[in-house]
Design a protein around this motif. Sequence first.
Motif, PDB file in Angstrom:
ATOM      1  N   SER A  23       0.804  -1.226   0.000  1.00 21.86           N
ATOM      2  CA  SER A  23       0.000   0.000   0.000  1.00 21.86           C
ATOM      3  C   SER A  23       0.839   1.280   0.000  1.00 21.86           C
ATOM      4  CB  SER A  23      -0.962   0.013   1.198  1.00 21.86           C
ATOM      5  OG  SER A  23      -0.256  -0.112   2.415  1.00 21.86           O
ATOM      6  N   ASP A 145      -5.311   2.942   1.937  1.00 19.13           N
ATOM      7  CA  ASP A 145      -6.275   1.975   1.408  1.00 19.13           C
ATOM      8  C   ASP A 145      -6.018   1.689  -0.062  1.00 19.13           C
ATOM      9  OD1 ASP A 145      -8.634   0.339   1.418  1.00 19.13           O
ATOM     10  OD2 ASP A 145      -9.616   1.957   0.302  1.00 19.13           O
ATOM     11  N   LEU A 146      -5.944   0.398  -0.380  1.00 19.44           N
ATOM     12  CA  LEU A 146      -5.665  -0.047  -1.742  1.00 19.44           C
ATOM     13  C   LEU A 146      -6.304  -1.425  -1.921  1.00 19.44           C
ATOM     14  CD1 LEU A 146      -3.844   0.724  -4.280  1.00 19.44           C
ATOM     15  CD2 LEU A 146      -2.132  -0.795  -3.282  1.00 19.44           C
ATOM     16  N   ARG A 179      -8.005  -5.811   4.372  1.00 17.26           N
ATOM     17  CA  ARG A 179      -8.288  -4.436   3.944  1.00 17.26           C
ATOM     18  C   ARG A 179      -9.577  -3.943   4.583  1.00 17.26           C
ATOM     19  NH1 ARG A 179     -10.658  -2.575  -1.934  1.00 17.26           N
ATOM     20  NH2 ARG A 179     -10.479  -0.322  -1.615  1.00 17.26           N
ATOM     21  N   ASP A 197      -6.630   7.356   0.146  1.00 13.41           N
ATOM     22  CA  ASP A 197      -6.713   6.513  -1.049  1.00 13.41           C
ATOM     23  C   ASP A 197      -5.309   6.335  -1.641  1.00 13.41           C
ATOM     24  OD1 ASP A 197      -7.233   5.242  -3.433  1.00 13.41           O
ATOM     25  OD2 ASP A 197      -8.766   6.660  -4.104  1.00 13.41           O
ATOM     26  N   ARG A 199      -4.455   4.657  -4.165  1.00 12.73           N
ATOM     27  CA  ARG A 199      -4.431   4.500  -5.621  1.00 12.73           C
ATOM     28  C   ARG A 199      -3.971   5.784  -6.306  1.00 12.73           C
ATOM     29  NH1 ARG A 199     -10.552   2.598  -6.245  1.00 12.73           N
ATOM     30  NH2 ARG A 199     -10.672   4.372  -4.793  1.00 12.73           N
ATOM     31  N   GLN A 200      -3.960   6.879  -5.596  1.00 14.10           N
ATOM     32  CA  GLN A 200      -3.522   8.158  -6.157  1.00 14.10           C
ATOM     33  C   GLN A 200      -2.017   8.120  -6.477  1.00 14.10           C
ATOM     34  OE1 GLN A 200      -5.406  11.725  -3.971  1.00 14.10           O
ATOM     35  NE2 GLN A 200      -5.196  10.151  -2.368  1.00 14.10           N
ATOM     36  N   VAL A 205      -0.640  11.472  -2.720  1.00 14.02           N
ATOM     37  CA  VAL A 205      -0.797  10.826  -1.416  1.00 14.02           C
ATOM     38  C   VAL A 205       0.043  11.554  -0.368  1.00 14.02           C
ATOM     39  CG1 VAL A 205      -0.413   8.708  -0.094  1.00 14.02           C
ATOM     40  CG2 VAL A 205      -1.344   8.578  -2.417  1.00 14.02           C
TER      41      VAL A 205
END
Length: 239
Positions: A23, A145-146, A179, A197, A199-200, A205
Amino acid sequence: MDASLSSQSVPGFFITFEGGEGSGKTTQIERLAGWLREEGRDVVTTREPGGSPGADALRYVILSGAAEAFGEEVEAILFAAARADHVAQLIRPALKAGRIVISDRFHDSTRVYQGLGSDMDTELLDCLERAALSGVYPDLTIVLDLPAADGLRRAAARRGKALPDRFEKEDVAVHESRRRGFLGIAEMESDRCVVVDARQPVNAVADEIARIVEDRLSAHRLERVGHSLGAAVQGAGGA
């Protein structure tokens, strides 16, 4: 046993990073620590399992899977023993000295990795947590979070030809359950935990985390000022 180290009782500030495999915790801790040091802050970075001589000695035993055959309870006890040494030898002294401590994983990982989807006695886990922490709880927890599948791909790319550790080797469904476990803790303890998040892009992040930490540190300073003023007024009233 010492009293709980609340934001009012010690000058330091304790930040933990949680999340699944891959992550980005290590990268974001490095970014945050670098930014804080540029701001003139005294920062200590650490990790779990490990972070102190005694805990590092147990790290290999845990992550190699050597203790897996002894069952979940033995693994949980080893994690607690490592954490107790980590708290006593590094975290507590650093907080009392007014430093910012940033840890890659802490007690939430045990709650998720040993507590979810197992037959472990929750009362035993709670007792081990209280004994290991000895009143030292994070002021702020960043949950990166991923989706589990994305995190495992990142972890595999980072690992290269090395073998996966005790936890990386587990099924993607197990990781996705973890998760959800981290997100559940963040929802229940929203005063302490903030979900980011992962995923950025890495820079996005890092910027978000910096804003969160800056806000929390400002609030921490105000709480300490208020506590000091209150103590001074109380002392004057008793004079």
